[in-house]
Design a protein around this motif. Structure first.
Motif, PDB file in Angstrom:
ATOM      1  N   ILE A  42       0.834  -1.212   0.000  1.00 18.91           N
ATOM      2  CA  ILE A  42       0.000   0.000   0.000  1.00 18.91           C
ATOM      3  C   ILE A  42       0.868   1.261   0.000  1.00 18.91           C
ATOM      4  O   ILE A  42       0.585   2.226  -0.724  1.00 18.91           O
ATOM      5  CB  ILE A  42      -0.968  -0.012   1.208  1.00 18.91           C
ATOM      6  N   SER A  43       1.941   1.255   0.787  1.00 20.53           N
ATOM      7  CA  SER A  43       2.829   2.430   0.826  1.00 20.53           C
ATOM      8  C   SER A  43       3.410   2.705  -0.560  1.00 20.53           C
ATOM      9  O   SER A  43       3.521   3.858  -0.991  1.00 20.53           O
ATOM     10  CB  SER A  43       3.986   2.203   1.811  1.00 20.53           C
ATOM     11  N   VAL A  46       0.979   4.439  -2.928  1.00 18.60           N
ATOM     12  CA  VAL A  46       0.917   5.888  -2.719  1.00 18.60           C
ATOM     13  C   VAL A  46       2.138   6.557  -3.366  1.00 18.60           C
ATOM     14  O   VAL A  46       2.007   7.595  -4.029  1.00 18.60           O
ATOM     15  CB  VAL A  46       0.825   6.227  -1.210  1.00 18.60           C
ATOM     16  N   ALA A  49       1.476   6.740  -7.160  1.00 19.52           N
ATOM     17  CA  ALA A  49       0.513   7.793  -7.515  1.00 19.52           C
ATOM     18  C   ALA A  49       1.161   9.173  -7.420  1.00 19.52           C
ATOM     19  O   ALA A  49       0.973  10.018  -8.309  1.00 19.52           O
ATOM     20  CB  ALA A  49      -0.704   7.711  -6.588  1.00 19.52           C
ATOM     21  N   GLU A  50       1.934   9.391  -6.373  1.00 21.73           N
ATOM     22  CA  GLU A  50       2.568  10.692  -6.180  1.00 21.73           C
ATOM     23  C   GLU A  50       3.627  10.965  -7.246  1.00 21.73           C
ATOM     24  O   GLU A  50       3.741  12.091  -7.747  1.00 21.73           O
ATOM     25  CB  GLU A  50       3.181  10.777  -4.775  1.00 21.73           C
ATOM     26  N   ILE A  62      -6.200  12.906  -8.678  1.00 23.94           N
ATOM     27  CA  ILE A  62      -6.675  11.801  -7.841  1.00 23.94           C
ATOM     28  C   ILE A  62      -8.178  11.996  -7.669  1.00 23.94           C
ATOM     29  O   ILE A  62      -8.624  12.966  -7.068  1.00 23.94           O
ATOM     30  CB  ILE A  62      -5.975  11.797  -6.473  1.00 23.94           C
ATOM     31  N   ILE A  65      -9.935   7.808  -3.431  1.00 23.70           N
ATOM     32  CA  ILE A  65      -9.074   6.816  -2.785  1.00 23.70           C
ATOM     33  C   ILE A  65      -9.968   5.983  -1.879  1.00 23.70           C
ATOM     34  O   ILE A  65     -10.645   6.525  -1.006  1.00 23.70           O
ATOM     35  CB  ILE A  65      -7.958   7.472  -1.949  1.00 23.70           C
ATOM     36  N   GLU A  66      -9.989   4.684  -2.103  1.00 24.52           N
ATOM     37  CA  GLU A  66     -10.802   3.804  -1.265  1.00 24.52           C
ATOM     38  C   GLU A  66      -9.911   2.810  -0.548  1.00 24.52           C
ATOM     39  O   GLU A  66      -8.958   2.279  -1.128  1.00 24.52           O
ATOM     40  CB  GLU A  66     -11.825   3.043  -2.122  1.00 24.52           C
ATOM     41  N   ILE A  67     -10.234   2.571   0.722  1.00 20.32           N
ATOM     42  CA  ILE A  67      -9.544   1.500   1.440  1.00 20.32           C
ATOM     43  C   ILE A  67     -10.573   0.462   1.864  1.00 20.32           C
ATOM     44  O   ILE A  67     -11.756   0.769   2.025  1.00 20.32           O
ATOM     45  CB  ILE A  67      -8.752   2.024   2.664  1.00 20.32           C
ATOM     46  N   SER A  68     -10.114  -0.764   1.996  1.00 19.98           N
ATOM     47  CA  SER A  68     -11.027  -1.857   2.329  1.00 19.98           C
ATOM     48  C   SER A  68     -10.245  -2.982   2.992  1.00 19.98           C
ATOM     49  O   SER A  68      -9.022  -2.908   3.129  1.00 19.98           O
ATOM     50  CB  SER A  68     -11.692  -2.376   1.050  1.00 19.98           C
ATOM     51  N   ILE A  85      -5.967  -0.943  -0.929  1.00 18.61           N
ATOM     52  CA  ILE A  85      -6.216   0.439  -1.356  1.00 18.61           C
ATOM     53  C   ILE A  85      -6.480   0.463  -2.856  1.00 18.61           C
ATOM     54  O   ILE A  85      -5.970  -0.393  -3.596  1.00 18.61           O
ATOM     55  CB  ILE A  85      -5.022   1.364  -0.990  1.00 18.61           C
ATOM     56  N   ILE A  87      -6.469   3.544  -5.630  1.00 21.31           N
ATOM     57  CA  ILE A  87      -6.275   4.963  -5.927  1.00 21.31           C
ATOM     58  C   ILE A  87      -6.687   5.190  -7.376  1.00 21.31           C
ATOM     59  O   ILE A  87      -6.090   4.622  -8.290  1.00 21.31           O
ATOM     60  CB  ILE A  87      -4.805   5.389  -5.716  1.00 21.31           C
TER      61      ILE A  87
END
Lengths: 91, 91
Positions: A42-43, A46, A49-50, A62, A65-68, A85, A87
Motif C-alpha cells: 500500500i505504501s 501511494v 501515484a505521487e 486523484i 481513494i478507497e480503502i477496504s 487500497i 487509488i
C-alpha cells in the motif's frame, strides 16, 4: 469501474516499474487508471501515484481513494484480513 | 482541520497501539480523528483505520483520504521526497 479503465496492481518491485505501467496505460488511451495494492505494498501504491502526478503527467488528478479489508487464505488455509487500497487517477 | 479534531501519527509500533489511541480520542469527545503516516507506515495507517471501523466503532465513517508528498532531510542534510497519507475518520 468503467470498461476502458486501466488497472495497475502494485507488487514488490521498485516503484518506477509501476510508474511506467501507469504512464503507459494513460498514453495508450485510458482516461482513468486504478492503482491497487494490498498489505505492505500500500505504501508503494501511494509512492507510485505521487510520482506519476508530480513528475510524469501534470494534468492527472486523484479522483478517489478507497480503502477496504480483504479476506485471504494463508498457506495453512487459515483466513487472514488484509488491508487494500484503490487509488483512482484520471486525466 | 477543526479545533477539536484528534490526530494520531502512525509510527512503527504494532497497529493495535494506534487503534487504541484512535478509539480513546473518539471516546474523549473528538468527532473527527485524523490518522496520519509517512513512508512505510502508510500501510499500517490503512490497517489502523480498517480495524477501528470494522471491529471497534461501528458508526465511524471514512470522510476523506488525502495523499501528498513531503520533503524531508536525511542525516546527510539531503532532501528526499516521502509520501504521506491523511485518513479522516468521523463519528
Amino acid at each position: 469501474m468503467g470498461d476502458n479503465d486501466g488497472v495497475v496492481f502494485i507488487g514488490s518491485k521498485p516503484p518506477m516499474n509501476y510508474v511506467l505501467a501507469v504512464v503507459t496505460q494513460f498514453h495508450s488511451g485510458s482516461k482513468v487508471v486504478h492503482i491497487k495494492a494490498r498489505g505492505k505494498a500500500i505504501s508503494r501504491a501511494v509512492d507510485v501515484a505521487e510520482i506519476v502526478r508530480n513528475r510524469f503527467i501534470e494534468n492527472v488528478k486523484i479522483m478517489k481513494i478507497e480503502i477496504s479489508t480483504e479476506v485471504m487464505k494463508t498457506e495453512n488455509d487459515e483466513d487472514i484480513n488484509v488491508s487494500a487500497i484503490d487509488i483512482e487517477l484520471s486525466k
